[in-house]
Scaffold this motif. Structure first.
Motif, PDB file in Angstrom:
ATOM      1  N   ARG A 123       0.883  -1.379   0.127  1.00  0.00           N
ATOM      2  CA  ARG A 123      -0.082   0.005  -0.023  1.00  0.00           C
ATOM      3  C   ARG A 123       0.885   1.285   0.118  1.00  0.00           C
ATOM      4  O   ARG A 123       0.599   2.411  -0.745  1.00  0.00           O
ATOM      5  N   GLU A 124       1.807   1.143   0.795  1.00  0.00           N
ATOM      6  CA  GLU A 124       2.836   2.221   0.825  1.00  0.00           C
ATOM      7  C   GLU A 124       3.428   2.509  -0.373  1.00  0.00           C
ATOM      8  O   GLU A 124       3.393   3.662  -0.975  1.00  0.00           O
ATOM      9  N   ASP A 172      -7.573  -2.853  -3.874  1.00  0.00           N
ATOM     10  CA  ASP A 172      -6.930  -1.931  -2.835  1.00  0.00           C
ATOM     11  C   ASP A 172      -6.361  -0.848  -3.895  1.00  0.00           C
ATOM     12  O   ASP A 172      -6.441   0.501  -3.524  1.00  0.00           O
ATOM     13  N   TYR A 173      -5.699  -1.293  -4.992  1.00  0.00           N
ATOM     14  CA  TYR A 173      -5.022  -0.482  -5.717  1.00  0.00           C
ATOM     15  C   TYR A 173      -5.956   0.562  -6.344  1.00  0.00           C
ATOM     16  O   TYR A 173      -5.490   1.964  -6.440  1.00  0.00           O
ATOM     17  N   LEU A 218      -9.850  -1.889 -12.975  1.00  0.00           N
ATOM     18  CA  LEU A 218      -8.789  -1.257 -13.515  1.00  0.00           C
ATOM     19  C   LEU A 218      -7.532  -1.626 -12.751  1.00  0.00           C
ATOM     20  O   LEU A 218      -6.405  -1.555 -13.319  1.00  0.00           O
ATOM     21  N   GLY A 219      -7.726  -1.904 -11.746  1.00  0.00           N
ATOM     22  CA  GLY A 219      -6.502  -2.141 -10.659  1.00  0.00           C
ATOM     23  C   GLY A 219      -5.563  -3.599 -11.346  1.00  0.00           C
ATOM     24  O   GLY A 219      -4.462  -3.765 -10.828  1.00  0.00           O
ATOM     25  N   LYS A 220      -6.244  -4.120 -12.286  1.00  0.00           N
ATOM     26  CA  LYS A 220      -5.657  -5.440 -12.764  1.00  0.00           C
ATOM     27  C   LYS A 220      -4.469  -5.023 -13.610  1.00  0.00           C
ATOM     28  O   LYS A 220      -3.568  -5.868 -14.088  1.00  0.00           O
ATOM     29  N   VAL A 221      -4.303  -3.732 -13.813  1.00  0.00           N
ATOM     30  CA  VAL A 221      -2.955  -3.304 -14.458  1.00  0.00           C
ATOM     31  C   VAL A 221      -1.677  -3.476 -13.888  1.00  0.00           C
ATOM     32  O   VAL A 221      -0.604  -3.527 -14.190  1.00  0.00           O
ATOM     33  N   LEU A 222      -2.030  -3.754 -12.395  1.00  0.00           N
ATOM     34  CA  LEU A 222      -0.719  -4.230 -11.838  1.00  0.00           C
ATOM     35  C   LEU A 222      -0.198  -5.452 -12.214  1.00  0.00           C
ATOM     36  O   LEU A 222       1.283  -5.599 -12.097  1.00  0.00           O
TER      37      LEU A 222
END
Length: 234
Positions: free
Chosen positions: A7-8, A145-146, A72-76
């Protein structure tokens, strides 16, 4: 804790700048191994979910947009976002710092987690208390969470229910099995109603009829303009 480190790190939002729609298009490069519809471009799933919600809840434009952007966080998974492994991005999420509820998928494997035998963490409430609010509960890291961090830190004006859906749509033990309900505060309970509505469209809206992207694009661009800045830091 590893989750807090993630998260940080990702709260820095120093990977790139792009619009919400640009990210929707970028998501087409992502393959989610946990998704049964691998032959469909990701943007089709997003638009099918959003269009199904739009049809049934025409006046809740925030929910249409939430459906569009929830994954959209799946871009991770992409190299420019760290190329995280599938297990760290997709799949169900679960709370940390309390006992692993049997509602968690593959529950038997949690015995391998050091927290399983930690007396500070292995009681029902662990380090938390009844009604503490999900915002105070550490959830395993993932694309939920992202995207929540991206939306919040870039000043979205989506209502709290929209952010709740983005942040917890993979927390299946909660919204499908009613595990961890003791941690919810009053606002969480209200938002959970919307998450359960949304979940029906997330899982079951995929159809063989492709959405005409160019036809619906102007509508979603107008919603993006309403609820987000033109460019976001990711």
């Amino acid at each position: 804790m590893q989750v807090q480190k993630m998260r940080e790190e990702y709260s820095k939002l120093n990977r790139m700048e792009m619009s919400i729609w640009e990210c929707c298009e970028l998501l087409n490069e992502v393959v989610d191994d946990s998704d049964p519809d691998l032959d469909e471009p990701q943007i089709q799933h997003l638009l099918q979910s959003a269009e199904a919600v739009r049809k049934d809840y025409p006046n809740e434009d925030w929910l249409h947009l939430t459906a569009l952007i929830h994954d959209l966080g799946k871009v991770l998974l992409l190299p420019k976002f760290g190329g995280l492994p599938q297990w760290a991005v997709v799949g169900d999420t679960f709370p940390l710092g309390c006992a692993f509820d049997e509602a968690n998928i593959h529950h038997k494997y949690f015995k391998e987690n050091p927290d399983y035998n930690n007396p500070s963490y292995n009681t029902k409430n662990g380090i938390y208390w009844d009604g503490c609010g999900l915002d105070n509960v550490t959830i395993s890291w993932g694309h939920d969470d992202y995207m929540y961090l991206v939306a919040k830190e870039n000043g979205t004006t989506l209502p709290s229910a929209g952010l709740f859906i983005i942040r917890y749509h993979s927390l299946y033990p909660l919204h499908t099995e009613e595990a961890y309900m003791q941690f919810l505060n009053d606002e969480d309970k209200e938002n959970l109603k919307w998450l359960r509505i949304f979940n029906k469209y997330d899982l079951y809206s995929k159809s063989k009829v492709a959405v005409d992207v160019e036809k619906v694009k102007p509508y979603y661009l107008s919603l993006i303009e309403k609820y987000f800045p033109a460019k976001l830091k990711w």
